[in-house]
Design an enzyme around this catalytic site. Structure first.
Site, PDB file in Angstrom:
ATOM      1  N   VAL A 199       0.866  -1.178   0.000  1.00 16.54           N
ATOM      2  CA  VAL A 199       0.000   0.000   0.000  1.00 16.54           C
ATOM      3  C   VAL A 199       0.904   1.231   0.000  1.00 16.54           C
ATOM      4  CG1 VAL A 199      -1.792   1.293   1.212  1.00 16.54           C
ATOM      5  CG2 VAL A 199      -1.798  -1.198   1.280  1.00 16.54           C
ATOM      6  N   ASP A 212     -14.687 -10.729   5.334  1.00 20.35           N
ATOM      7  CA  ASP A 212     -13.404 -10.740   6.047  1.00 20.35           C
ATOM      8  C   ASP A 212     -13.329  -9.567   7.023  1.00 20.35           C
ATOM      9  OD1 ASP A 212     -10.900 -11.760   6.726  1.00 20.35           O
ATOM     10  OD2 ASP A 212      -9.864 -10.564   5.211  1.00 20.35           O
TER      11      ASP A 212
END
Length: 617
Positions: free
Chosen positions: A25, A141
């Site tokens: 990221v 999730d």
């Protein structure tokens, strides 16, 4: 991807803020719009690199990314764009300034979060899930690392619609010798484990696991072996939360345990039903608290919506519960725990001696100071600013002695003490305190750091309160430019700075400009936050104020009435903000020569105020 690479001719990668098995990221700059964003780069892994698999994966990624991008809710991270660059799939999202729930627990040495925070997080997550389930999207999730609390207290869910890609890409854990692909064991529903039908109630189970952990400091089945964790989800009734956390209200204990029911049919039917149960629990708990605190005659009798709690005109420091310090050598967080900025250790960390946790040692004092700081914040949120200021002033003095005058925690306490001064009728003292904090933060953290910008915002507020409109205008104009550059034009803090700019244009009699600014901010806030959000209503009122000063009283009346109706609908007719809006409406009627209507409205306001305070004639 190389450092500073330009993706798709638009997104400039600036620095890595997370790394894990699926990729990285990055903090990046959108060169087209001039805003900072987060770019998540997903690299397909594993043995299946044949063209057919990769083609299916790309199509699946595009489909899931479109689903995520279509979700528009304050509780969901915004997805701006997606694509592929040199075989690497990427997502472009809003850059969040905050901490995920796992990091907040780590910051607190895995101690449970305050009860008020647990309740607030539960309500916000439930609202976000209610929206996404209504769109027929299931997260699959949900876990603390995928939930971020940003600096204004808003809670956001990350990875919506993308979590299902994990198995396809190869980012899955496997049980020893079983070959069973799985997600995150501590938060999986029994039906996920048993390969049963997974629907929205699976997200509710995972939410129960998250709430259990932030309320007690540990997930419901906290054992070392992954298989034992899964067996626990499938076969074991979790221990009541109150067995680990006696101060948690009983109603919330029941709610979380119902979320953790093995059979989906035994859980709340959906997130809407869960939201109603949480609202009932809050009312019940507020009623008991009111009975215990009979001395507080100023406490409001009506409940605010959960998303209004803790809101202020300016941003506090980076987190409601400031981090202590990260242990030396802590490993870099995995990719899915690193969506946010500010994840590293504090600058100017305390000396090595502070890591000694024996009684009486510095770390114990730091922990106690963090708790007192949280108490000060809660006092401020409750409107008890004089008491809050005393707490923050005392904590600032002790933190300065222990950590030094320029440590971020010391500056946070000095900043909060300054804010309290401004809210107790001492804007001159508040201005001096916040100017000092802003100068030190600019030197130690950087001019564009969120904490520096927060202090500069409070400087502008103090100048406004002192009637120094021209100086305040300059501060807010510079602040708008900085926040737009760093956080983007539609960030809520950018819009708050623009609101301050518009207010001070009015203070200087520049009402045409003030009206333009107020209208633009109101429209942006409604788009980002919703029409009934308190900030949106404040901006809509500012439009009415400008119209009045320009002599356009008929238009102003319409605006005042809309704001009053919305506040009455959301907060209740007797809430102080609703009553203030009705007074605005009455004054506008007076200006239009409709004296009888104005008098009737004044009488109604007076009656509601008397009823609220318990006074009867």
């Amino acid at each position: 991807m190389a450092e500073s690479r330009l993706i798709q001719g638009r997104y400039r990668l600036l620095e890595t803020i997370g790394r894990g098995g699926m990729g990285e990221v990055w903090r990046a700059r959108d060169e087209s719009l001039g805003r900072q964003v987060a770019v998540k780069c997903l690299k397909p892994m594993g043995p299946r690199h044949e063209p057919n698999f990769l083609q299916v994966l790309r199509e699946r990624f595009r489909r899931e990314a479109r689903v995520a991008a279509a979700l528009q809710h304050r509780g969901i991270t915004v997805v701006h764009d997606f694509g592929e660059e040199d075989g690497t799939l990427f997502l472009v999202m809003e850059l969040l300034n905050g901490r995920n729930l796992s990091q907040l627990l780590d910051d607190n040495r895995r101690q449970p979060l305050p009860v008020a925070d647990v309740i607030e997080i539960a309500e916000q997550l439930t609202a976000a899930l209610a929206y996404t389930h209504e769109q027929e999207v299931v997260h699959r999730d949900l876990k603390p690392a995928n939930i971020v609390r940003i600096t204004d207290g808003t809670v956001k869910i990350c990875d919506f619609g993308i979590a299902r890609l994990g198995h396809d890409i190869g980012f899955t854990a496997r049980l020893t010798g079983t070959g069973i692909a799985m997600g995150t064991p501590h938060y999986m529903s029994p039906e996920q484990i048993g390969a049963g039908t997974v629907d929205h109630r699976s997200d509710l189970y995972s939410l129960g696991c998250v709430l259990y952990e932030i309320a007690t400091g540990a997930p419901p089945f906290d054992v070392g072996d992954a298989w034992a964790v899964l067996v626990g989800h499938r076969d074991t009734v979790p221990a009541p939360l109150r067995a680990r956390r006696a101060d948690l209200p009983e109603a919330y204990d029941h709610i979380v345990l119902d979320l953790l029911a093995k059979d989906p049919d035994d859980r709340p039917r959906d997130a809407d039903e869960l939201g109603k149960r949480l609202a009932d629990a809050r009312r019940s708990d507020s009623g008991r608290s009111a009975g215990r605190a009979d001395a507080d005659a100023t406490a409001p009798t009506l409940l605010l919506p959960s998303w209004t709690l803790g809101m202020t005109t300016g941003s506090p420091a980076s987190s409601a519960r400031p981090p202590l310090m990260n242990p030396p050598g802590r490993a870099t967080a995995a990719l899915d725990r690193s969506w946010t900025t500010g994840a590293g250790p504090l600058r100017g960390a305390a000396p090595q001696a502070a890591t000694d946790a024996r009684p009486g040692r510095p770390l114990d004092r730091l922990t106690a100071l963090a708790e007192r700081h949280g108490t000060g914040l809660e006092l401020g949120r409750g409107g008890r600013w004089a008491e809050a200021g005393e707490v923050h002033h005392a904590v600032a003095a002790e933190r300065e002695q222990l950590l030094g005058p320029d440590h971020p925690d010391t500056l946070t306490s000095r900043f909060e003490a300054g804010r309290a001064l401004g809210r107790t009728g001492r804007p001159d003292a508040a201005l001096s305190a916040c100017e000092q904090v802003a100068a030190v933060r600019a030197r130690t953290l950087g001019a564009d750091h969120p904490d520096t910008l927060a202090a500069r915002q409070e400087v502008g507020v103090s100048l406004d309160r002192l009637g120094r409109g021209a100086e305040a205008l300059t501060v807010f104009r510079d602040l708008v430019a900085a926040r737009t550059r760093v956080q983007g034009a539609l960030d809520i803090e950018t819009l708050r700075a623009r609101h301050g700019l518009g207010v001070n244009l009015g203070r200087l009699g520049r009402w045409e400009e003030a009206l333009v600014e107020a209208r633009e901010v109101a429209a942006a806030r409604e788009r980002v936050l919703g029409a009934d959000h308190p900030d949106s209503l404040v901006s809509r009122r500012e439009v009415a104020v400008a119209l009045g000063w320009l002599g356009r009283w008929g238009e102003a009346l319409d605006r005042y009435g809309q704001v009053a109706d919305a506040r009455e609908r959301v907060l209740g007719a007797a809430h102080p903000d609703a009553l203030a809006s009705r007074r605005d409406e009455a004054q506008c009627l007076d200006r239009l020569g409709r004296a009888a209507e104005a008098a009737a409205l004044y009488r109604r306001v007076a009656q509601l105020r008397q009823e609220r305070s318990g006074v009867r004639r």
